[in-house]
Design a protein around this motif. Structure first.
Motif, PDB file in Angstrom:
ATOM      1  N   ASP A 120      33.590  50.523  30.876  1.00 29.30           N
ATOM      2  CA  ASP A 120      34.400  50.334  29.514  1.00 29.30           C
ATOM      3  C   ASP A 120      34.341  49.027  29.300  1.00 29.30           C
ATOM      4  N   PHE A 121      33.971  48.727  27.885  1.00 30.80           N
ATOM      5  CA  PHE A 121      34.007  47.271  27.868  1.00 30.80           C
ATOM      6  C   PHE A 121      35.164  46.455  27.843  1.00 30.80           C
ATOM      7  N   GLU A 122      36.218  46.955  27.654  1.00 30.38           N
ATOM      8  CA  GLU A 122      37.517  46.073  27.991  1.00 30.38           C
ATOM      9  C   GLU A 122      37.903  45.989  29.362  1.00 30.38           C
ATOM     10  N   VAL A 123      37.466  47.074  30.254  1.00 31.19           N
ATOM     11  CA  VAL A 123      37.443  46.633  31.722  1.00 31.19           C
ATOM     12  C   VAL A 123      36.479  45.930  32.207  1.00 31.19           C
ATOM     13  N   ARG A 124      35.222  45.682  31.540  1.00 28.79           N
ATOM     14  CA  ARG A 124      34.325  44.805  32.055  1.00 28.79           C
ATOM     15  C   ARG A 124      34.615  43.438  31.660  1.00 28.79           C
ATOM     16  N   VAL A 125      35.123  43.185  30.499  1.00 32.06           N
ATOM     17  CA  VAL A 125      35.872  41.951  30.112  1.00 32.06           C
ATOM     18  C   VAL A 125      36.944  41.339  31.039  1.00 32.06           C
ATOM     19  N   LEU A 126      37.796  42.187  31.210  1.00 28.34           N
ATOM     20  CA  LEU A 126      39.023  41.867  31.898  1.00 28.34           C
ATOM     21  C   LEU A 126      38.714  41.408  33.282  1.00 28.34           C
ATOM     22  N   SER A 127      37.849  42.391  33.925  1.00 27.00           N
ATOM     23  CA  SER A 127      37.357  42.141  35.452  1.00 27.00           C
ATOM     24  C   SER A 127      36.535  40.675  35.425  1.00 27.00           C
ATOM     25  N   MET A 128      35.685  40.394  34.499  1.00 33.45           N
ATOM     26  CA  MET A 128      35.009  39.169  34.566  1.00 33.45           C
ATOM     27  C   MET A 128      36.010  38.030  34.457  1.00 33.45           C
ATOM     28  N   MET A 129      37.115  38.282  33.429  1.00 27.85           N
ATOM     29  CA  MET A 129      38.122  37.080  33.397  1.00 27.85           C
ATOM     30  C   MET A 129      38.522  36.876  34.738  1.00 27.85           C
ATOM     31  N   LEU A 130      39.219  37.786  35.452  1.00 29.14           N
ATOM     32  CA  LEU A 130      39.584  37.699  37.002  1.00 29.14           C
ATOM     33  C   LEU A 130      38.551  37.011  37.763  1.00 29.14           C
ATOM     34  N   VAL A 131      37.327  37.256  37.775  1.00 31.08           N
ATOM     35  CA  VAL A 131      36.369  36.606  38.588  1.00 31.08           C
ATOM     36  C   VAL A 131      36.231  35.156  38.222  1.00 31.08           C
ATOM     37  N   THR A 132      36.156  34.963  36.993  1.00 28.17           N
ATOM     38  CA  THR A 132      35.657  33.512  36.758  1.00 28.17           C
ATOM     39  C   THR A 132      37.100  32.538  36.981  1.00 28.17           C
ATOM     40  N   ALA A 133      38.216  33.211  36.478  1.00 26.49           N
ATOM     41  CA  ALA A 133      39.315  32.576  36.764  1.00 26.49           C
ATOM     42  C   ALA A 133      39.572  32.109  38.240  1.00 26.49           C
ATOM     43  N   ALA A 134      39.044  32.889  39.173  1.00 25.08           N
ATOM     44  CA  ALA A 134      39.292  32.850  40.649  1.00 25.08           C
ATOM     45  C   ALA A 134      38.314  31.613  41.133  1.00 25.08           C
ATOM     46  N   PHE A 135      36.984  31.806  40.135  1.00 23.21           N
ATOM     47  CA  PHE A 135      36.094  30.663  40.528  1.00 23.21           C
ATOM     48  C   PHE A 135      36.448  29.229  40.310  1.00 23.21           C
ATOM     49  N   GLU A 136      36.930  29.221  38.982  1.00 26.90           N
ATOM     50  CA  GLU A 136      37.636  28.031  38.401  1.00 26.90           C
ATOM     51  C   GLU A 136      38.577  27.616  39.446  1.00 26.90           C
ATOM     52  N   ALA A 137      39.480  28.491  39.844  1.00 31.00           N
ATOM     53  CA  ALA A 137      40.360  27.911  41.064  1.00 31.00           C
ATOM     54  C   ALA A 137      40.019  27.383  42.142  1.00 31.00           C
ATOM     55  N   ALA A 138      38.687  27.942  42.574  1.00 32.54           N
ATOM     56  CA  ALA A 138      38.202  27.522  43.861  1.00 32.54           C
ATOM     57  C   ALA A 138      37.683  26.238  43.676  1.00 32.54           C
ATOM     58  N   GLN A 139      37.103  25.896  42.336  1.00 30.81           N
ATOM     59  CA  GLN A 139      36.625  24.463  41.976  1.00 30.81           C
ATOM     60  C   GLN A 139      37.685  23.823  41.968  1.00 30.81           C
TER      61      GLN A 139
ATOM     62  N   TRP B 111      40.529  23.834  43.630  1.00 37.99           N
ATOM     63  CA  TRP B 111      40.861  23.581  45.124  1.00 37.99           C
ATOM     64  C   TRP B 111      40.216  22.458  45.975  1.00 37.99           C
ATOM     65  N   LEU B 112      38.705  22.336  45.462  1.00 35.38           N
ATOM     66  CA  LEU B 112      37.945  21.409  46.115  1.00 35.38           C
ATOM     67  C   LEU B 112      38.235  20.022  45.362  1.00 35.38           C
ATOM     68  N   ARG B 113      38.441  20.127  44.328  1.00 37.48           N
ATOM     69  CA  ARG B 113      38.882  18.649  43.375  1.00 37.48           C
ATOM     70  C   ARG B 113      39.895  18.126  44.207  1.00 37.48           C
TER      71      ARG B 113
END
Lengths: 209, 209
Positions: free
Chosen positions: A153-172, A174-176
């Protein structure tokens, strides 16, 4: 909030294999930090983990995979799958993040070293995209299960991608901050900032759009 | 909603160079569709665009860059920069998307071919992550300018990443639908689903968090 992490049920043989895999990763990360990623050979990693180089390849197809392997993926899946199905998704995710944070704390230095290498080494960065898409499908499957939607489902894909990239930004972030503070608090902050929690809960209760 | 796209002001020499660059991309994309990406050589692209292979390299460092080059980036920047500074950011972005959609319509087939290759060809997929991060910094700079925040601010980075990945998911959805409908309507839908519009407006008016 759970007191302990429920481990995925595994047989003795599987537990032993998992232990070897984790020991290879631990020895490899130690060598990468001591002498550099490019400078470390698979022979050296195998020797440090007391296995043969050919056994190494039974566990990891390449040196890159040693850094990318995430032992916490099954922990997260079981935390989300085990949540009460009528709980708002944002609550489940916050609780899973706290559980994960607790599980990762003893490995804090290794998690930090993996994040550093994964984000900064050019050969690994090239594989990041693939890894993010795998994480997206994992989370998409869980969201679909909880909302009765299709995983595609399009909405499911958009929201799961939001979760993943938010986590990635958080990891960056954390390194900062030089690895100060708890990674999972920063992930929660990123998810809060992104607005994805509200949208997930709306999807869960059929109020999306 | 603007009737026309205001072109970025360029001198005659720059306009001529841009025209050559676009013509190389157009000829390359035609050849990729006719005979395949891997099967097409830089010599063939240069011949079709009536330039020498060494001139090709003045415009694009590699064959991959021909697919990845996005002539609409400066259009988007000027649409966002030219917006009234007190307008809610969500409005500016919606308006920019409509403007971009109009600008892209004549090139619809080429945009579709680029999206297909960019998402499906393994060599290109490996570069995607880099491209997404470039787009994130571009958008982050614009958000920072409008909100008075630092471009490196955590919230600015999270929200600009949300915009970029929502657009990427929209491009995948567009391909799934066989290129039916307007890409930019699907992007708007993804942004709506993601909840990022509300968060951007809150950031813009200092109400974030």
């Amino acid at each position: 909030m759970p007191d302990t992490i429920t481990p995925v049920a595994l047989g003795l043989r599987e537990r032993k294999k998992l232990k070897t895999k984790e020991s290879i990763q631990r020895e490899a990360m130690r060598l990468f930090q001591e002498q550099g990623y490019d400078e470390t050979t698979i022979e050296q990693i195998a020797a440090a983990a007391e296995i043969s180089p050919s056994t190494f390849f039974n566990y990891f197809p390449t040196k890159e995979d040693v850094v990318l392997y995430d032992r916490y993926d099954p922990v997260m899946v079981s935390l989300i799958e085990g949540a009460p199905p009528d709980e708002p998704l944002s609550q489940t995710i916050k609780r899973a993040l706290e559980g994960l944070g607790g599980a990762m704390e003893p490995d804090r230095q290794m998690v930090l070293a993996r994040a550093k290498l994964g984000i900064q080494a050019p050969t690994l960065r090239a594989r990041f995209w693939e890894e993010l898409q795998k994480a997206q499908s994992l989370l998409g499957g869980l969201i679909a299960m909880r909302t009765g939607r299709d995983a595609d489902d399009f909405e499911v894909r958009v929201l799961s991608m939001m979760l993943v990239t938010a986590a990635f930004e958080a990891a960056q972030e954390w390194l900062r901050r030089g690895g100060e503070g708890a990674l999972f608090d920063i992930v929660k902050e990123a998810l809060q900032v992104s607005g994805v929690f509200d949208r997930l809960d709306a999807l869960g209760s059929g109020r999306a759009r």
